[in-house]
Enzyme design. Structure first.
Site, mmCIF file in Angstrom:
data_model
loop_
_atom_site.group_PDB
_atom_site.id
_atom_site.type_symbol
_atom_site.label_atom_id
_atom_site.label_comp_id
_atom_site.label_asym_id
_atom_site.label_seq_id
_atom_site.Cartn_x
_atom_site.Cartn_y
_atom_site.Cartn_z
ATOM 1 N N ASP A 72 0.949 -1.413 -0.072
ATOM 2 C CA ASP A 72 -0.041 0.310 -0.183
ATOM 3 C C ASP A 72 0.781 1.185 -0.101
ATOM 4 O O ASP A 72 0.234 2.337 0.050
ATOM 5 C CB ASP A 72 -1.030 -0.014 1.103
ATOM 6 N N ASP A 123 1.971 -11.262 8.282
ATOM 7 C CA ASP A 123 2.441 -9.818 8.458
ATOM 8 C C ASP A 123 3.751 -9.637 7.888
ATOM 9 O O ASP A 123 4.746 -10.364 7.932
ATOM 10 C CB ASP A 123 2.269 -9.417 9.860
ATOM 11 N N ASP A 125 6.449 -8.489 9.191
ATOM 12 C CA ASP A 125 7.655 -9.048 10.129
ATOM 13 C C ASP A 125 7.841 -10.201 10.662
ATOM 14 O O ASP A 125 8.244 -10.263 11.575
ATOM 15 C CB ASP A 125 7.417 -7.703 11.154
ATOM 16 N N ASP A 222 -9.275 -8.291 11.243
ATOM 17 C CA ASP A 222 -9.001 -9.758 11.378
ATOM 18 C C ASP A 222 -9.892 -10.115 12.300
ATOM 19 O O ASP A 222 -10.529 -11.347 12.360
ATOM 20 C CB ASP A 222 -7.695 -9.995 12.181
#
Length: 268
Positions: A72, A123, A125, A222
């Protein structure tokens, strides 16, 4: 106080019941198409590189694995890094700055540009371990009404309390109670919380007309999406095995902002 007391009783009885995941017998992890989606917006290049390196080593049929970095931030350096690894770069911000729906909107854009029956969300990370799919996917193959399988989040660094008070070995990570007690107890009543990463989701469940993709109206997309999937008649399963390692929030400001976001999302 009355509501909190009732909740305490529910949690207590859930936690002493048999873990529902024990009744699921894992099948051999057959070769089936899987999309791995990594959403990102402004994270450091080195963090994303660490995750992509982990994905490169995942033990699975490479012809059946489809990896998408959906950015994004529309950053040239992320596109170059993705191409270097041989993965697919996606962005909905090529011509205009379109961040509608935040992370949920970003994930929904990736869904429209992918097609596999099963989707692993990570994610950017969260560096996966090589056996992540072999640990989670077999449960999905065993029950067509299983909408998603959630694993815990593990961290390579201490949380803010462990770090500030130098008690790394004396107290557990602050999310330990949620993942090791609450999520396990949620298995007994089909109320597992989807946590936005380290989760394998059945595409059919996500595209169900009652769900219609990731919920873009709630900041905790989520949690909301998981509830919608369960409400549509699908089951959820929590598997308490470490499958990926990420970074815990280690600044007081970041910690407060993170928890504020979680609380606002849950209330909404």
């Amino acid at each position: 106080e009355i509501i909190d007391f009732i909740e305490l009783i529910v949690i207590y009885f859930n936690s002493i019941t048999k873990n529902r995941s024990n009744i699921y017998k894992k099948q051999e992890c057959k070769a089936t198409d899987v999309d791995i989606i990594i959403p990102t917006i402004n994270e450091d290049l080195s963090i994303i590189k660490r995750t992509l390196d982990g994905i490169k080593k995942v033990d699975f049929d490479r012809n059946k694995l489809h990896i998408y970095v959906t950015d994004d931030g529309n950053r040239k350096e992320i596109e170059e890094l993705t191409n270097k690894f041989g993965f697919t770069y996606l962005t909905r911000c090529k011509k205009t700055k379109n961040n509608k729906g935040a992370k949920a909107g970003n994930l929904n854009f990736a869904l429209k540009n992918s097609s596999s029956e099963y989707i692993l969300i990570l994610d950017c990370d969260m560096k996966p371990k090589k056996d992540i799919l072999n640990k989670l996917l077999p449960y999905m193959l065993n029950d067509e009404k299983l909408g998603f399988v959630q694993a815990p989040q593990s961290f390579v660094n201490p949380d803010i309390f462990q770090y500030k008070f130098k008690v790394y070995n004396d107290i557990p990570n602050d999310q330990n109670y949620f993942y090791n007690v609450l999520q396990n107890s949620n298995n007994s009543i089909n109320a597992v919380v989807m946590c936005g990463t380290n989760v394998v989701i059945r595409r059919e469940a996500l595209e169900n007309k009652q769900v219609n993709g990731f919920d873009e109206d709630v900041i905790a997309e989520d949690f909301a999406t998981g509830m919608l999937i369960q409400n549509a008649g699908y089951k959820a399963l929590y598997v308490n095995e470490d499958v990926a390692e990420g970074y815990e929030e280690d600044s007081l400001y970041g910690f407060i902002k993170q928890r504020e976001r979680w609380q606002r999302g849950c209330i909404r």
